[in-house]
Design a protein around this motif. Structure first.
Motif, PDB file in Angstrom:
ATOM      1  N   PHE A  77      -3.965  -1.355  -1.174  1.00 35.06           N
ATOM      2  CA  PHE A  77      -3.906   0.076  -1.476  1.00 35.06           C
ATOM      3  C   PHE A  77      -4.073   0.897  -0.197  1.00 35.06           C
ATOM      4  O   PHE A  77      -3.355   1.872   0.015  1.00 35.06           O
ATOM      5  CB  PHE A  77      -4.997   0.463  -2.483  1.00 35.06           C
ATOM      6  CG  PHE A  77      -4.621   0.198  -3.907  1.00 35.06           C
ATOM      7  CD1 PHE A  77      -3.861   1.101  -4.617  1.00 35.06           C
ATOM      8  CD2 PHE A  77      -5.042  -0.955  -4.536  1.00 35.06           C
ATOM      9  CE1 PHE A  77      -3.511   0.870  -5.935  1.00 35.06           C
ATOM     10  CE2 PHE A  77      -4.702  -1.197  -5.856  1.00 35.06           C
ATOM     11  CZ  PHE A  77      -3.934  -0.293  -6.554  1.00 35.06           C
ATOM     12  N   ASP A  78      -5.024   0.502   0.641  1.00 36.87           N
ATOM     13  CA  ASP A  78      -5.262   1.258   1.883  1.00 36.87           C
ATOM     14  C   ASP A  78      -4.045   1.281   2.780  1.00 36.87           C
ATOM     15  O   ASP A  78      -3.711   2.319   3.361  1.00 36.87           O
ATOM     16  CB  ASP A  78      -6.462   0.675   2.644  1.00 36.87           C
ATOM     17  CG  ASP A  78      -7.784   1.006   1.978  1.00 36.87           C
ATOM     18  OD1 ASP A  78      -7.840   1.991   1.212  1.00 36.87           O
ATOM     19  OD2 ASP A  78      -8.760   0.270   2.228  1.00 36.87           O
ATOM     20  N   HIS A  79      -3.350   0.138   2.885  1.00 37.71           N
ATOM     21  CA  HIS A  79      -2.144   0.084   3.727  1.00 37.71           C
ATOM     22  C   HIS A  79      -1.050   0.992   3.162  1.00 37.71           C
ATOM     23  O   HIS A  79      -0.400   1.733   3.899  1.00 37.71           O
ATOM     24  CB  HIS A  79      -1.639  -1.355   3.847  1.00 37.71           C
ATOM     25  CG  HIS A  79      -0.389  -1.481   4.646  1.00 37.71           C
ATOM     26  ND1 HIS A  79      -0.331  -1.179   5.993  1.00 37.71           N
ATOM     27  CD2 HIS A  79       0.873  -1.839   4.291  1.00 37.71           C
ATOM     28  CE1 HIS A  79       0.906  -1.362   6.429  1.00 37.71           C
ATOM     29  NE2 HIS A  79       1.651  -1.765   5.407  1.00 37.71           N
ATOM     30  N   VAL A  80      -0.855   0.939   1.846  1.00 33.81           N
ATOM     31  CA  VAL A  80       0.172   1.778   1.205  1.00 33.81           C
ATOM     32  C   VAL A  80      -0.170   3.255   1.394  1.00 33.81           C
ATOM     33  O   VAL A  80       0.691   4.059   1.771  1.00 33.81           O
ATOM     34  CB  VAL A  80       0.321   1.431  -0.294  1.00 33.81           C
ATOM     35  CG1 VAL A  80       1.263   2.410  -0.989  1.00 33.81           C
ATOM     36  CG2 VAL A  80       0.817   0.001  -0.462  1.00 33.81           C
ATOM     37  N   ILE A  81      -1.418   3.614   1.173  1.00 35.85           N
ATOM     38  CA  ILE A  81      -1.847   5.008   1.314  1.00 35.85           C
ATOM     39  C   ILE A  81      -1.651   5.493   2.745  1.00 35.85           C
ATOM     40  O   ILE A  81      -1.067   6.558   2.983  1.00 35.85           O
ATOM     41  CB  ILE A  81      -3.316   5.158   0.864  1.00 35.85           C
ATOM     42  CG1 ILE A  81      -3.414   4.976  -0.652  1.00 35.85           C
ATOM     43  CG2 ILE A  81      -3.887   6.513   1.282  1.00 35.85           C
ATOM     44  CD1 ILE A  81      -4.823   4.793  -1.177  1.00 35.85           C
ATOM     45  N   ASP A  82      -2.112   4.703   3.715  1.00 36.45           N
ATOM     46  CA  ASP A  82      -1.957   5.090   5.127  1.00 36.45           C
ATOM     47  C   ASP A  82      -0.494   5.234   5.517  1.00 36.45           C
ATOM     48  O   ASP A  82      -0.120   6.154   6.251  1.00 36.45           O
ATOM     49  CB  ASP A  82      -2.639   4.067   6.037  1.00 36.45           C
ATOM     50  CG  ASP A  82      -4.150   4.082   5.913  1.00 36.45           C
ATOM     51  OD1 ASP A  82      -4.706   5.094   5.413  1.00 36.45           O
ATOM     52  OD2 ASP A  82      -4.787   3.083   6.312  1.00 36.45           O
ATOM     53  N   THR A  83       0.348   4.345   5.006  1.00 36.35           N
ATOM     54  CA  THR A  83       1.777   4.390   5.338  1.00 36.35           C
ATOM     55  C   THR A  83       2.451   5.603   4.709  1.00 36.35           C
ATOM     56  O   THR A  83       3.295   6.246   5.347  1.00 36.35           O
ATOM     57  CB  THR A  83       2.473   3.088   4.898  1.00 36.35           C
ATOM     58  OG1 THR A  83       1.791   1.976   5.485  1.00 36.35           O
ATOM     59  CG2 THR A  83       3.919   3.074   5.352  1.00 36.35           C
ATOM     60  N   LEU A  84       2.098   5.948   3.473  1.00 36.12           N
ATOM     61  CA  LEU A  84       2.680   7.137   2.840  1.00 36.12           C
ATOM     62  C   LEU A  84       2.264   8.412   3.567  1.00 36.12           C
ATOM     63  O   LEU A  84       3.068   9.337   3.700  1.00 36.12           O
ATOM     64  CB  LEU A  84       2.278   7.207   1.365  1.00 36.12           C
ATOM     65  CG  LEU A  84       2.937   6.188   0.439  1.00 36.12           C
ATOM     66  CD1 LEU A  84       2.323   6.245  -0.945  1.00 36.12           C
ATOM     67  CD2 LEU A  84       4.436   6.405   0.382  1.00 36.12           C
TER      68      LEU A  84
END
Length: 91
Positions: free
Chosen positions: A33-40
């Motif tokens: 989730f953290d990777h997806v959030i940071d990337t968005l």
């Protein structure tokens, strides 16, 4: 008795139709989730709240539209998502 003639004007409004494309992000079993959030936040200029909501939708629904706009704007954004290891496409 006076009669007043009312004229109706027909206005022709020409609307420019701009095709709005969408970046659709797909769920996977790899990214956190953290990777997806940071990337968005990085690729799509999301606020942290927007990014978190999109990541939750992707997780539970399987996919989510994360950005809309003209193709020229979305192409580099989608490339950033793909380079970060996310599954996305422009539709």
């Amino acid at each position: 008795m006076e009669f007043q003639e009312k004229l109706q004007e027909k206005l022709l409004i020409k609307e420019e139709v701009v095709k709005q494309n969408e970046i659709v992000l797909f769920n996977d079993d790899v990214n956190t989730f953290d990777h997806v959030i940071d990337t968005l936040i990085y690729a799509c200029d999301h606020t942290p709240e927007q990014a978190e909501q999109c990541s939750i939708l992707v997780h539970y629904k399987g996919k989510c539209t994360v950005k809309t706009g003209p193709y020229e704007d979305l192409k580099p954004r989608c490339s950033k998502l793909l380079q970060a290891g996310l599954s996305a496409e422009i539709v």
